[in-house]
Write a protein that holds these residues in place. Sequence first.
Motif, PDB file in Angstrom:
ATOM      1  N   ASP A 140    -100.970  31.107  -0.456  1.00  0.00           N
ATOM      2  CA  ASP A 140    -102.020  32.043  -1.279  1.00  0.00           C
ATOM      3  C   ASP A 140    -101.395  32.754  -2.403  1.00  0.00           C
ATOM      4  O   ASP A 140    -101.944  32.265  -3.523  1.00  0.00           O
ATOM      5  N   PHE A 141    -100.234  33.380  -2.215  1.00  0.00           N
ATOM      6  CA  PHE A 141     -99.818  34.041  -3.393  1.00  0.00           C
ATOM      7  C   PHE A 141     -99.203  32.928  -4.408  1.00  0.00           C
ATOM      8  O   PHE A 141     -99.470  33.319  -5.545  1.00  0.00           O
ATOM      9  N   HIS A 142     -98.684  31.714  -3.913  1.00  0.00           N
ATOM     10  CA  HIS A 142     -98.463  30.705  -4.990  1.00  0.00           C
ATOM     11  C   HIS A 142     -99.555  30.196  -5.718  1.00  0.00           C
ATOM     12  O   HIS A 142     -99.511  30.146  -7.113  1.00  0.00           O
ATOM     13  N   LYS A 143    -100.774  30.054  -4.939  1.00  0.00           N
ATOM     14  CA  LYS A 143    -101.768  29.580  -5.706  1.00  0.00           C
ATOM     15  C   LYS A 143    -102.343  30.703  -6.737  1.00  0.00           C
ATOM     16  O   LYS A 143    -102.664  30.245  -7.904  1.00  0.00           O
ATOM     17  N   GLN A 144    -102.559  31.918  -6.322  1.00  0.00           N
ATOM     18  CA  GLN A 144    -102.983  33.061  -7.112  1.00  0.00           C
ATOM     19  C   GLN A 144    -102.201  33.059  -8.445  1.00  0.00           C
ATOM     20  O   GLN A 144    -102.875  33.442  -9.511  1.00  0.00           O
ATOM     21  N   ASN A 145    -101.002  32.728  -8.319  1.00  0.00           N
ATOM     22  CA  ASN A 145    -100.232  33.237  -9.594  1.00  0.00           C
ATOM     23  C   ASN A 145     -99.946  31.900 -10.294  1.00  0.00           C
ATOM     24  O   ASN A 145     -99.290  32.099 -11.386  1.00  0.00           O
ATOM     25  N   GLY A 146    -100.838  30.859  -9.861  1.00  0.00           N
ATOM     26  CA  GLY A 146    -100.377  29.472 -10.833  1.00  0.00           C
ATOM     27  C   GLY A 146     -98.914  29.173 -10.805  1.00  0.00           C
ATOM     28  O   GLY A 146     -98.538  28.681 -11.809  1.00  0.00           O
ATOM     29  N   THR A 150     -92.618  28.735  -5.830  1.00  0.00           N
ATOM     30  CA  THR A 150     -92.412  30.240  -5.224  1.00  0.00           C
ATOM     31  C   THR A 150     -91.098  30.423  -4.190  1.00  0.00           C
ATOM     32  O   THR A 150     -91.027  29.445  -3.471  1.00  0.00           O
ATOM     33  N   ILE A 151     -90.649  31.415  -4.531  1.00  0.00           N
ATOM     34  CA  ILE A 151     -89.090  31.565  -3.654  1.00  0.00           C
ATOM     35  C   ILE A 151     -89.468  32.754  -2.844  1.00  0.00           C
ATOM     36  O   ILE A 151     -89.643  33.937  -3.377  1.00  0.00           O
ATOM     37  N   ALA A 152     -89.293  32.655  -1.565  1.00  0.00           N
ATOM     38  CA  ALA A 152     -89.344  33.954  -0.409  1.00  0.00           C
ATOM     39  C   ALA A 152     -88.165  34.762  -0.717  1.00  0.00           C
ATOM     40  O   ALA A 152     -87.093  34.443  -0.841  1.00  0.00           O
ATOM     41  N   VAL A 153     -88.221  36.026  -1.230  1.00  0.00           N
ATOM     42  CA  VAL A 153     -87.239  37.054  -1.272  1.00  0.00           C
ATOM     43  C   VAL A 153     -87.301  38.170  -0.039  1.00  0.00           C
ATOM     44  O   VAL A 153     -88.603  38.377   0.213  1.00  0.00           O
ATOM     45  N   ILE A 194     -86.341  29.882   1.314  1.00  0.00           N
ATOM     46  CA  ILE A 194     -87.651  29.338   1.761  1.00  0.00           C
ATOM     47  C   ILE A 194     -88.252  29.258   0.484  1.00  0.00           C
ATOM     48  O   ILE A 194     -88.726  30.096  -0.356  1.00  0.00           O
ATOM     49  N   TYR A 195     -88.894  27.956   0.066  1.00  0.00           N
ATOM     50  CA  TYR A 195     -89.606  27.749  -1.046  1.00  0.00           C
ATOM     51  C   TYR A 195     -90.723  26.901  -1.178  1.00  0.00           C
ATOM     52  O   TYR A 195     -90.920  26.075  -0.172  1.00  0.00           O
ATOM     53  N   ILE A 196     -91.737  27.449  -1.892  1.00  0.00           N
ATOM     54  CA  ILE A 196     -93.014  26.593  -1.945  1.00  0.00           C
ATOM     55  C   ILE A 196     -92.880  25.662  -3.305  1.00  0.00           C
ATOM     56  O   ILE A 196     -92.765  26.422  -4.300  1.00  0.00           O
TER      57      ILE A 196
END
Length: 424
Positions: A140-146, A150-153, A194-196
Amino acid sequence: MVKKEMIAMLLAGGQGSRLGVFTSKVAKPAVAFGGKYRIIDFPLSNCINSGVDTVGVLTQYQPLRLNTHIGIGIPWDLDRNIGGVTVLPPYEKSANSEWYTGTANAIYQNLDYMESYNPEYVLILSGDHIYKMDYEVMLDFHKQNGAEVTIAVMPVPMEEAKRFGIMITDKDRRITDFEEKPENPRSNLASMGIYIFNWKTLKEALLTNASQPGLDFGKHIIPYCHEKGAPLYAYEFNGYWKDVGTLSSYWEANMELIDIVPEFNLYEEYWKIYTKSEILPPQYLSSDSVVERSIIGEGSEIYGQVYNSVIGCGVTVGEGTVIRDSIIMNETQIGSHCELHKAIVAENTMIEDDVKLGVGEEAENETDPHIYNSGIVAVGEKSFIPQGVTVGKNSVVFGVTSAEDYAEGSLPSGKTLIKAGDKQ
């Protein structure tokens, strides 16, 4: 053509050499953890709990136990007609045959598998961490930010930041720069591996960089996407996360499970950890036994005393034996009147009567002090320790040993006893 919104690729090929004898015959993700689980159960359970029902598991090193454990994915509800879990070992192709040489190379070699699901997003995971995470929230975070990547930190103490890949972000969490193990970190947001990725972005990056030797996400793919100006974002995770890559961190993570209020609860109803379970009888504790602050697996029989320890399934602890601060894996037999202190004993080991493990003063291990330390005594799988011997701290025993292997009945602290045929 099938279309999945997000599929997961789980990297489980690692040897985990810092776990010493415990990974000499088995891949790190297949190492036992917390009594009845294996390390890979955690990311697999996260997937199914997050609604990700298509998982490719990339294996390479010593895959037999991992393959047997995963099977067709029934325990994780991943036995699907479309999707489910698929084990992806390296295979021979008509032109050239090669092992997976880096994290991204392993993914590159499975482009066809990913293509067959035509996903919008690909989640890349590693098979050797203990944590619970809802990947759907990250998506959801990935989509919201376009975002394209996305890398989990995870925030780490500043003084530890130089051990990690560190992400530098702006106020909106967009990644402006990153540094691999920096001497003077500019941020404390450590990459969790962890990456999307948007599928198009990942595919293009893999194809463009395919010829790089040892193709790796941290070294090649992420920098490539960044240089191209793709929007990269950091998703901050604040839950429990443990890399169990060393014997001391593996020991600590197991010990944290038996805290009165464990930081990491294996038994939450809403976020179950699934595993392949043998059908075993319940635990048996004799009338003389004492068990305090311990996990005891199914099918185990306790006739002695167990304190602050994690005991796997099918383990026997003889009468008069005292076990403290130890991890005993499945199907191990421990005789009577033994003493075990801060020992990690692998599966199918036989310890005869009157054996003492983990006694005396500490000494640095003679062969691998970077592996065998912290006062732990390590015993590899299918080992045999004869009656009446004493083994010191920071020492390791692996193989079928006999009384002749122990000068004056003892293996002093810091010594390594690995029998031929059981070489790492």
